[in-house]
Scaffold this active site. Structure first.
Site, PDB file in Angstrom:
ATOM      1  N   ASP A 182       0.832  -1.220   0.000  1.00 44.19           N
ATOM      2  CA  ASP A 182       0.000   0.000   0.000  1.00 44.19           C
ATOM      3  C   ASP A 182       0.861   1.262   0.000  1.00 44.19           C
ATOM      4  O   ASP A 182       0.520   2.256  -0.638  1.00 44.19           O
ATOM      5  CB  ASP A 182      -0.890   0.033   1.251  1.00 44.19           C
ATOM      6  CG  ASP A 182      -2.031  -0.955   1.131  1.00 44.19           C
ATOM      7  OD1 ASP A 182      -2.138  -1.617   0.066  1.00 44.19           O
ATOM      8  OD2 ASP A 182      -2.805  -1.086   2.102  1.00 44.19           O
ATOM      9  N   GLU A 204       3.664   1.876  -1.380  1.00 47.05           N
ATOM     10  CA  GLU A 204       4.172   2.222  -2.715  1.00 47.05           C
ATOM     11  C   GLU A 204       3.049   2.895  -3.527  1.00 47.05           C
ATOM     12  O   GLU A 204       3.273   3.894  -4.203  1.00 47.05           O
ATOM     13  CB  GLU A 204       4.688   0.948  -3.414  1.00 47.05           C
ATOM     14  CG  GLU A 204       4.792   0.992  -4.931  1.00 47.05           C
ATOM     15  CD  GLU A 204       5.869   1.931  -5.455  1.00 47.05           C
ATOM     16  OE1 GLU A 204       6.597   2.526  -4.651  1.00 47.05           O
ATOM     17  OE2 GLU A 204       5.966   2.080  -6.695  1.00 47.05           O
ATOM     18  N   LEU A 251     -35.061  -9.684 -13.119  1.00 46.69           N
ATOM     19  CA  LEU A 251     -35.007 -11.153 -13.190  1.00 46.69           C
ATOM     20  C   LEU A 251     -36.231 -11.736 -12.512  1.00 46.69           C
ATOM     21  O   LEU A 251     -36.695 -11.195 -11.508  1.00 46.69           O
ATOM     22  CB  LEU A 251     -33.776 -11.664 -12.430  1.00 46.69           C
ATOM     23  CG  LEU A 251     -32.398 -11.391 -13.018  1.00 46.69           C
ATOM     24  CD1 LEU A 251     -31.326 -11.744 -11.990  1.00 46.69           C
ATOM     25  CD2 LEU A 251     -32.191 -12.200 -14.290  1.00 46.69           C
ATOM     26  N   LYS A 293     -25.963 -13.623  -6.455  1.00 44.10           N
ATOM     27  CA  LYS A 293     -26.866 -12.484  -6.660  1.00 44.10           C
ATOM     28  C   LYS A 293     -26.585 -11.479  -5.552  1.00 44.10           C
ATOM     29  O   LYS A 293     -26.908 -11.704  -4.388  1.00 44.10           O
ATOM     30  CB  LYS A 293     -28.325 -12.936  -6.616  1.00 44.10           C
ATOM     31  CG  LYS A 293     -29.278 -11.811  -6.916  1.00 44.10           C
ATOM     32  CD  LYS A 293     -30.684 -12.338  -7.154  1.00 44.10           C
ATOM     33  CE  LYS A 293     -31.600 -11.264  -7.675  1.00 44.10           C
ATOM     34  NZ  LYS A 293     -31.810 -10.177  -6.712  1.00 44.10           N
ATOM     35  N   ARG A 301     -30.624   2.158 -11.848  1.00 46.59           N
ATOM     36  CA  ARG A 301     -31.577   1.461 -12.716  1.00 46.59           C
ATOM     37  C   ARG A 301     -32.866   2.277 -12.890  1.00 46.59           C
ATOM     38  O   ARG A 301     -33.443   2.313 -13.967  1.00 46.59           O
ATOM     39  CB  ARG A 301     -31.892   0.090 -12.117  1.00 46.59           C
ATOM     40  CG  ARG A 301     -32.903  -0.686 -12.905  1.00 46.59           C
ATOM     41  CD  ARG A 301     -33.013  -2.104 -12.396  1.00 46.59           C
ATOM     42  NE  ARG A 301     -33.951  -2.828 -13.211  1.00 46.59           N
ATOM     43  CZ  ARG A 301     -35.255  -2.817 -13.023  1.00 46.59           C
ATOM     44  NH1 ARG A 301     -35.777  -2.136 -12.039  1.00 46.59           N
ATOM     45  NH2 ARG A 301     -36.044  -3.489 -13.838  1.00 46.59           N
ATOM     46  N   LYS A 341     -27.554 -18.132 -15.770  1.00 47.33           N
ATOM     47  CA  LYS A 341     -27.790 -17.541 -17.095  1.00 47.33           C
ATOM     48  C   LYS A 341     -27.381 -18.546 -18.160  1.00 47.33           C
ATOM     49  O   LYS A 341     -26.255 -19.080 -18.083  1.00 47.33           O
ATOM     50  CB  LYS A 341     -26.961 -16.268 -17.273  1.00 47.33           C
ATOM     51  CG  LYS A 341     -27.309 -15.184 -16.269  1.00 47.33           C
ATOM     52  CD  LYS A 341     -26.398 -13.970 -16.385  1.00 47.33           C
ATOM     53  CE  LYS A 341     -26.753 -12.963 -15.301  1.00 47.33           C
ATOM     54  NZ  LYS A 341     -25.770 -11.889 -15.179  1.00 47.33           N
ATOM     55  N   LYS A 370     -33.429 -17.741  -5.207  1.00 47.26           N
ATOM     56  CA  LYS A 370     -33.233 -16.995  -3.959  1.00 47.26           C
ATOM     57  C   LYS A 370     -32.957 -17.932  -2.782  1.00 47.26           C
ATOM     58  O   LYS A 370     -33.501 -19.035  -2.722  1.00 47.26           O
ATOM     59  CB  LYS A 370     -34.487 -16.156  -3.645  1.00 47.26           C
ATOM     60  CG  LYS A 370     -34.851 -15.150  -4.721  1.00 47.26           C
ATOM     61  CD  LYS A 370     -33.889 -13.990  -4.829  1.00 47.26           C
ATOM     62  CE  LYS A 370     -34.089 -12.944  -3.782  1.00 47.26           C
ATOM     63  NZ  LYS A 370     -35.201 -12.027  -4.038  1.00 47.26           N
TER      64      LYS A 370
HETATM   65  S1  IVH Z   1     -28.507  -9.963 -14.434  1.00 47.88           S
HETATM   66  C1  IVH Z   1     -30.895  -9.419 -17.998  1.00 47.88           C
HETATM   67  N1  IVH Z   1     -26.808 -10.769 -12.583  1.00 47.88           N
HETATM   68  O1  IVH Z   1     -30.876  -8.507  -9.361  1.00 47.88           O
HETATM   69  C2  IVH Z   1     -30.051  -9.457 -16.827  1.00 47.88           C
HETATM   70  N2  IVH Z   1     -28.567  -9.290 -11.929  1.00 47.88           N
HETATM   71  O2  IVH Z   1     -33.695  -9.112  -9.184  1.00 47.88           O
HETATM   72  C3  IVH Z   1     -30.566  -8.732 -15.630  1.00 47.88           C
HETATM   73  N3  IVH Z   1     -28.530  -8.647  -9.570  1.00 47.88           N
HETATM   74  O3  IVH Z   1     -31.940  -5.866 -11.416  1.00 47.88           O
HETATM   75  C4  IVH Z   1     -29.717  -8.724 -14.431  1.00 47.88           C
HETATM   76  N4  IVH Z   1     -26.718  -9.796  -9.005  1.00 47.88           N
HETATM   77  O4  IVH Z   1     -29.892  -5.514  -9.911  1.00 47.88           O
HETATM   78  C5  IVH Z   1     -27.901 -10.021 -12.848  1.00 47.88           C
HETATM   79  N5  IVH Z   1     -25.226 -11.508 -11.044  1.00 47.88           N
HETATM   80  C6  IVH Z   1     -26.299 -10.775 -11.324  1.00 47.88           C
HETATM   81  C7  IVH Z   1     -26.956 -10.021 -10.334  1.00 47.88           C
HETATM   82  C8  IVH Z   1     -28.099  -9.287 -10.689  1.00 47.88           C
HETATM   83  C9  IVH Z   1     -27.671  -8.972  -8.590  1.00 47.88           C
HETATM   84  C10 IVH Z   1     -29.702  -7.770  -9.412  1.00 47.88           C
HETATM   85  C11 IVH Z   1     -29.892  -6.757 -10.522  1.00 47.88           C
HETATM   86  C12 IVH Z   1     -31.268  -7.044 -11.067  1.00 47.88           C
HETATM   87  C13 IVH Z   1     -31.910  -7.721  -9.909  1.00 47.88           C
HETATM   88  C14 IVH Z   1     -33.097  -8.561 -10.312  1.00 47.88           C
END
Ligand code: IVH
Length: 358
Positions: free
Chosen positions: A33, A35, A83, A116, A137, A290, A314
């Protein structure tokens, strides 16, 4: 003098950018740190002596000026999607079934699995490699302009590395690491101020600060997880490879992401991360799966505001541990009995719960 100063400044900027990349993106700091601090101090001194050489992408420009007005709206280049959720392995199987039915494919479908993060989504737009605009968002179409605040986050590069595109709108989640949350709450307690209920509220409160210098102090971090728009380069055809591409451009991506061959791999990943959850340095509330192949993603498309090719699995809601410290009974005039419980939950709103019993 100015000629050598220019050269020195360029060298110091490169060094600091490299140190930041090693630290925030590769998670592999390669200098002490001290440096880093020495280089930054030297750069600050040189720039103070030569203000005409200060550029907006200099690492010294991370703490921006005050905002002109309170978060004016920004229209996203492409909408920011949400999502759908599942809460059990059975619901996840139904999701997989829907995908298989639509694709009518016999092949195994690979998935990228990502924690997530518990959630404050942002879009960050880079033009010609330089950070241009950042927005929350909002309603998915329009968000708030938080450019000055996002610029202060140590892990957000002001300038992309390597063969970057002309235009990149990258999406991710801003969060407050658990350690930073404990630290700001302790300082709030010491100062007799209000504490934050959880890291998610603390992150939102810290990003939406009218004074970006306060955001800078709050130690927020970001992990990027998708691309909204790109112009000027060909992207790889797989989501996982795209995330690796983001890393190569200097953007931090969650180190826990993993590529699995099929839905069985998704559920194994879920179990693995659920076990690791308490040890992670940030809070998560589930896993996002995904479909990895972007061509299949396009074939699957979207319903309303969510893609058919991704789902959030979840974790069960976490119950707060509560220890009852005192119970008060009061019998009112009508004979109804009031009960007040005093518990040890740190959340102020939960601190006193009352109910009426007959
Ligand atoms: S993908 C089309 N990846 O969760 C793709 N979202 O409940 C849309 N979120 O609005 C999002 N971690 O704010 C994606 N690894 C992750 C995520 C993530 C958290 C949040 C994001 C989204 C919300 C939906």
């Amino acid at each position: 003098m100015s000629d050598t100063a220019e050269k020195l400044i360029a060298e110091l900027k490169n060094k600091i950018e490299e140190y930041n990349y090693q630290y925030y993106v590769l998670d592999n700091p390669n200098v002490p740190d001290a440096e880093f601090d020495r280089c930054l101090k030297e750069l600050i001194n040189l720039e103070q002596a030569n203000p005409h050489l200060i550029t907006p992408d200099s690492p010294t420009q991370k703490v921006g000026g005050k905002l002109d007005s309170a978060f004016p709206p920004i229209t996203h280049l492409t909408p920011m999607l949400s999502l759908d959720n599942v809460f059990s392995d059975e619901e996840f199987s139904a999701f997989e079934q829907r995908i298989n039915n639509r694709l009518k494919s016999q092949d195994k479908i690979g998935f990228t699995c990502e924690p997530k993060l518990d959630r404050l989504a942002v879009s960050v737009v880079y033009r010609n490699g330089l950070l241009d605009v950042a927005a929350t968002r909002g309603d998915g179409k329009r968000g708030e302009d938080v450019t000055q605040n996002i610029r202060t986050l140590a892990s957000v590069p002001l300038k992309l590395r390597g063969n970057f595109p002309e235009l990149l709108d990258v999406r991710g989640e801003v969060f407050m690491p658990k350690s930073a949350f404990e630290q700001i709450n302790q300082s709030a307690i010491d100062a007799g101020e209000k504490t934050f209920v959880n890291p998610r509220n603390a992150a939102a409160g810290s990003l939406r600060q009218l004074d970006p210098a306060i955001t800078a102090k709050r130690k927020l971090a970001v992990y990027f997880y998708s691309i909204g728009t790109v112009e000027g380069v060909e992207l790889p055809e797989e989501h996982y490879a795209r995330l690796m591409q983001l890393k190569a451009w200097g953007l931090p991506v969650c180190p826990e992401i993993s590529l699995v061959e099929d839905s069985k791999g998704c559920l194994e990943y879920y179990k693995k991360i659920a076990q690791k959850r308490a040890q992670l340095s940030y809070e998560i509330d589930g896993i996002v799966y995904k479909v990895n192949d972007v061509e299949l993603q396009q074939e699957l498309g979207f319903v309303a505001k969510a893609p058919r090719w991704a789902i959030a699995h979840k974790f069960p809601a976490q119950e707060e541990m509560t220890q009852v410290q005192a119970v008060d009974f009061q019998v009112g005039r009508t004979g109804a009995m009031g009960v007040t419980l005093n518990s040890n939950v740190s959340n102020r709103e939960l601190n006193q719960s009352s109910c009426l019993a007959h």
